[in-house]
Design a protein around this motif. Structure first.
Motif, PDB file in Angstrom:
ATOM      1  N   GLY A  24      52.579  84.299  -1.029  1.00  0.00           N
ATOM      2  CA  GLY A  24      53.110  83.924   0.274  1.00  0.00           C
ATOM      3  C   GLY A  24      52.629  82.563   0.741  1.00  0.00           C
ATOM      4  O   GLY A  24      53.328  81.858   1.468  1.00  0.00           O
ATOM      5  N   THR A  25      51.447  82.189   0.330  1.00  0.00           N
ATOM      6  CA  THR A  25      50.901  80.874   0.655  1.00  0.00           C
ATOM      7  C   THR A  25      51.358  79.835  -0.364  1.00  0.00           C
ATOM      8  O   THR A  25      51.680  78.701  -0.013  1.00  0.00           O
ATOM      9  CB  THR A  25      49.356  80.930   0.681  1.00  0.00           C
ATOM     10  OG1 THR A  25      48.951  81.915   1.627  1.00  0.00           O
ATOM     11  CG2 THR A  25      48.754  79.587   1.035  1.00  0.00           C
ATOM     12  N   LEU A  26      51.402  80.241  -1.619  1.00  0.00           N
ATOM     13  CA  LEU A  26      51.704  79.309  -2.699  1.00  0.00           C
ATOM     14  C   LEU A  26      53.183  78.917  -2.752  1.00  0.00           C
ATOM     15  O   LEU A  26      53.515  77.754  -3.009  1.00  0.00           O
ATOM     16  CB  LEU A  26      51.281  79.937  -4.032  1.00  0.00           C
ATOM     17  CG  LEU A  26      51.333  79.072  -5.271  1.00  0.00           C
ATOM     18  CD1 LEU A  26      50.519  77.803  -5.085  1.00  0.00           C
ATOM     19  CD2 LEU A  26      50.846  79.850  -6.470  1.00  0.00           C
ATOM     20  N   THR A  27      54.076  79.860  -2.485  1.00  0.00           N
ATOM     21  CA  THR A  27      55.513  79.582  -2.604  1.00  0.00           C
ATOM     22  C   THR A  27      55.979  78.418  -1.739  1.00  0.00           C
ATOM     23  O   THR A  27      56.699  77.535  -2.242  1.00  0.00           O
ATOM     24  CB  THR A  27      56.328  80.860  -2.328  1.00  0.00           C
ATOM     25  OG1 THR A  27      55.967  81.844  -3.317  1.00  0.00           O
ATOM     26  CG2 THR A  27      57.814  80.599  -2.383  1.00  0.00           C
ATOM     27  N   PRO A  28      55.590  78.334  -0.464  1.00  0.00           N
ATOM     28  CA  PRO A  28      56.021  77.161   0.322  1.00  0.00           C
ATOM     29  C   PRO A  28      55.500  75.835  -0.250  1.00  0.00           C
ATOM     30  O   PRO A  28      56.195  74.822  -0.211  1.00  0.00           O
ATOM     31  CB  PRO A  28      55.446  77.418   1.719  1.00  0.00           C
ATOM     32  CG  PRO A  28      55.198  78.877   1.772  1.00  0.00           C
ATOM     33  CD  PRO A  28      54.895  79.302   0.372  1.00  0.00           C
ATOM     34  N   LEU A  29      54.295  75.855  -0.795  1.00  0.00           N
ATOM     35  CA  LEU A  29      53.752  74.637  -1.413  1.00  0.00           C
ATOM     36  C   LEU A  29      54.579  74.249  -2.635  1.00  0.00           C
ATOM     37  O   LEU A  29      54.897  73.070  -2.832  1.00  0.00           O
ATOM     38  CB  LEU A  29      52.292  74.855  -1.816  1.00  0.00           C
ATOM     39  CG  LEU A  29      51.312  75.166  -0.694  1.00  0.00           C
ATOM     40  CD1 LEU A  29      49.948  75.545  -1.264  1.00  0.00           C
ATOM     41  CD2 LEU A  29      51.186  73.994   0.249  1.00  0.00           C
ATOM     42  N   LEU A  30      54.925  75.238  -3.445  1.00  0.00           N
ATOM     43  CA  LEU A  30      55.730  74.963  -4.634  1.00  0.00           C
ATOM     44  C   LEU A  30      57.126  74.475  -4.263  1.00  0.00           C
ATOM     45  O   LEU A  30      57.675  73.589  -4.924  1.00  0.00           O
ATOM     46  CB  LEU A  30      55.817  76.215  -5.510  1.00  0.00           C
ATOM     47  CG  LEU A  30      54.502  76.669  -6.144  1.00  0.00           C
ATOM     48  CD1 LEU A  30      54.682  78.000  -6.862  1.00  0.00           C
ATOM     49  CD2 LEU A  30      53.933  75.620  -7.076  1.00  0.00           C
ATOM     50  N   LYS A  31      57.681  75.023  -3.193  1.00  0.00           N
ATOM     51  CA  LYS A  31      59.003  74.566  -2.746  1.00  0.00           C
ATOM     52  C   LYS A  31      58.954  73.103  -2.334  1.00  0.00           C
ATOM     53  O   LYS A  31      59.882  72.336  -2.620  1.00  0.00           O
ATOM     54  CB  LYS A  31      59.495  75.430  -1.578  1.00  0.00           C
ATOM     55  CG  LYS A  31      59.994  76.785  -2.005  1.00  0.00           C
ATOM     56  CD  LYS A  31      60.526  77.565  -0.815  1.00  0.00           C
ATOM     57  CE  LYS A  31      61.065  78.911  -1.239  1.00  0.00           C
ATOM     58  NZ  LYS A  31      61.618  79.679  -0.112  1.00  0.00           N
ATOM     59  N   ARG A  32      57.864  72.682  -1.680  1.00  0.00           N
ATOM     60  CA  ARG A  32      57.733  71.279  -1.290  1.00  0.00           C
ATOM     61  C   ARG A  32      57.600  70.372  -2.508  1.00  0.00           C
ATOM     62  O   ARG A  32      58.182  69.282  -2.558  1.00  0.00           O
ATOM     63  CB  ARG A  32      56.544  71.087  -0.354  1.00  0.00           C
ATOM     64  CG  ARG A  32      56.836  71.559   1.047  1.00  0.00           C
ATOM     65  CD  ARG A  32      55.721  71.209   2.007  1.00  0.00           C
ATOM     66  NE  ARG A  32      55.446  72.415   2.772  1.00  0.00           N
ATOM     67  CZ  ARG A  32      54.249  72.905   3.042  1.00  0.00           C
ATOM     68  NH1 ARG A  32      53.171  72.270   2.663  1.00  0.00           N
ATOM     69  NH2 ARG A  32      54.109  74.007   3.724  1.00  0.00           N
ATOM     70  N   LEU A  33      56.832  70.829  -3.493  1.00  0.00           N
ATOM     71  CA  LEU A  33      56.687  70.045  -4.721  1.00  0.00           C
ATOM     72  C   LEU A  33      58.014  69.951  -5.470  1.00  0.00           C
ATOM     73  O   LEU A  33      58.344  68.906  -6.044  1.00  0.00           O
ATOM     74  CB  LEU A  33      55.608  70.660  -5.623  1.00  0.00           C
ATOM     75  CG  LEU A  33      54.177  70.563  -5.111  1.00  0.00           C
ATOM     76  CD1 LEU A  33      53.234  71.358  -6.006  1.00  0.00           C
ATOM     77  CD2 LEU A  33      53.726  69.118  -5.011  1.00  0.00           C
ATOM     78  N   GLN A  34      58.793  71.037  -5.421  1.00  0.00           N
ATOM     79  CA  GLN A  34      60.104  71.012  -6.069  1.00  0.00           C
ATOM     80  C   GLN A  34      61.058  70.086  -5.317  1.00  0.00           C
ATOM     81  O   GLN A  34      61.835  69.355  -5.940  1.00  0.00           O
ATOM     82  CB  GLN A  34      60.677  72.431  -6.145  1.00  0.00           C
ATOM     83  CG  GLN A  34      61.941  72.508  -6.958  1.00  0.00           C
ATOM     84  CD  GLN A  34      62.378  73.927  -7.227  1.00  0.00           C
ATOM     85  OE1 GLN A  34      61.903  74.880  -6.618  1.00  0.00           O
ATOM     86  NE2 GLN A  34      63.299  74.082  -8.164  1.00  0.00           N
ATOM     87  N   ALA A  35      60.991  70.085  -3.997  1.00  0.00           N
ATOM     88  CA  ALA A  35      61.845  69.194  -3.204  1.00  0.00           C
ATOM     89  C   ALA A  35      61.536  67.724  -3.504  1.00  0.00           C
ATOM     90  O   ALA A  35      62.432  66.870  -3.440  1.00  0.00           O
ATOM     91  CB  ALA A  35      61.665  69.483  -1.716  1.00  0.00           C
ATOM     92  N   LYS A  36      60.284  67.444  -3.859  1.00  0.00           N
ATOM     93  CA  LYS A  36      59.895  66.077  -4.226  1.00  0.00           C
ATOM     94  C   LYS A  36      60.150  65.794  -5.706  1.00  0.00           C
ATOM     95  O   LYS A  36      59.779  64.731  -6.203  1.00  0.00           O
ATOM     96  CB  LYS A  36      58.413  65.852  -3.898  1.00  0.00           C
ATOM     97  CG  LYS A  36      58.128  65.882  -2.417  1.00  0.00           C
ATOM     98  CD  LYS A  36      56.669  65.618  -2.134  1.00  0.00           C
ATOM     99  CE  LYS A  36      56.451  65.631  -0.628  1.00  0.00           C
ATOM    100  NZ  LYS A  36      55.167  65.100  -0.239  1.00  0.00           N
ATOM    101  N   GLU A  37      60.739  66.776  -6.390  1.00  0.00           N
ATOM    102  CA  GLU A  37      61.085  66.671  -7.805  1.00  0.00           C
ATOM    103  C   GLU A  37      59.876  66.445  -8.708  1.00  0.00           C
ATOM    104  O   GLU A  37      59.948  65.747  -9.718  1.00  0.00           O
ATOM    105  CB  GLU A  37      62.163  65.606  -8.027  1.00  0.00           C
ATOM    106  CG  GLU A  37      63.452  65.919  -7.291  1.00  0.00           C
ATOM    107  CD  GLU A  37      64.550  64.901  -7.519  1.00  0.00           C
ATOM    108  OE1 GLU A  37      64.277  63.858  -8.150  1.00  0.00           O
ATOM    109  OE2 GLU A  37      65.673  65.154  -7.062  1.00  0.00           O
ATOM    110  N   LEU A  38      58.752  67.078  -8.335  1.00  0.00           N
ATOM    111  CA  LEU A  38      57.544  67.010  -9.156  1.00  0.00           C
ATOM    112  C   LEU A  38      57.426  68.223 -10.072  1.00  0.00           C
ATOM    113  O   LEU A  38      56.761  68.153 -11.107  1.00  0.00           O
ATOM    114  CB  LEU A  38      56.308  66.904  -8.261  1.00  0.00           C
ATOM    115  CG  LEU A  38      56.244  65.646  -7.402  1.00  0.00           C
ATOM    116  CD1 LEU A  38      55.069  65.713  -6.443  1.00  0.00           C
ATOM    117  CD2 LEU A  38      56.163  64.397  -8.268  1.00  0.00           C
TER     118      LEU A  38
END
Length: 96
Positions: A24-38
Motif C-alpha cells: 500500500g505504501t510502495l505501489t504509489p511510489l512505483l506508480k510515480r516512477l513509472q509515470a517518469k518512465e524510470l
C-alpha cells in the motif's frame, strides 16, 4: 531505485521486503516512477497476482548519476570517510 539497480525484475513483494514497506505504501511510489518512465510494471505470466518491476533504459541510465550522490552528501555534511562508515554502521543497526 537502489533495490532495482542491484537486481532488476524483482516483484513488488520482494522490493517491499527489502525496503520494509507494505504494498500500500510502495505501489504509489512505483506508480510515480513509472509515470517518469524510470520503471515498468508487468504482471507475471505464471501468476497474475504477482507484479514484477523492471528498469527502463532511462532508469538504468539514472544509476550513473546516482553514483555521485554519496560523495555530494558527505561534502554537505562535512564528514570524514571514517565518520561516514560509522554512520552507515549505525543506520544499518537501526534498520535491521
Amino acid at each position: 531505485m537502489l533495490v532495482l539497480w542491484e537486481c532488476d525484475g524483482q516483484t513488488v513483494n520482494q522490493i517491499g521486503a527489502k525496503l520494509h514497506l507494505d504494498s500500500g505504501t510502495l505501489t504509489p511510489l512505483l506508480k510515480r516512477l513509472q509515470a517518469k518512465e524510470l520503471i515498468k510494471r508487468e504482471r507475471s505470466q505464471e501468476d497474475e497476482r504477482v507484479v514484477q518491476v523492471f528498469l527502463t533504459p532511462s532508469g538504468k541510465d539514472l544509476a550513473d548519476e546516482a553514483c555521485t550522490i554519496p560523495e555530494q552528501m558527505a561534502q554537505c555534511l562535512n564528514l570524514e570517510a571514517s565518520e561516514v562508515a560509522l554512520l552507515r554502521k549505525i543506520v544499518g543497526k537501526l534498520a535491521g
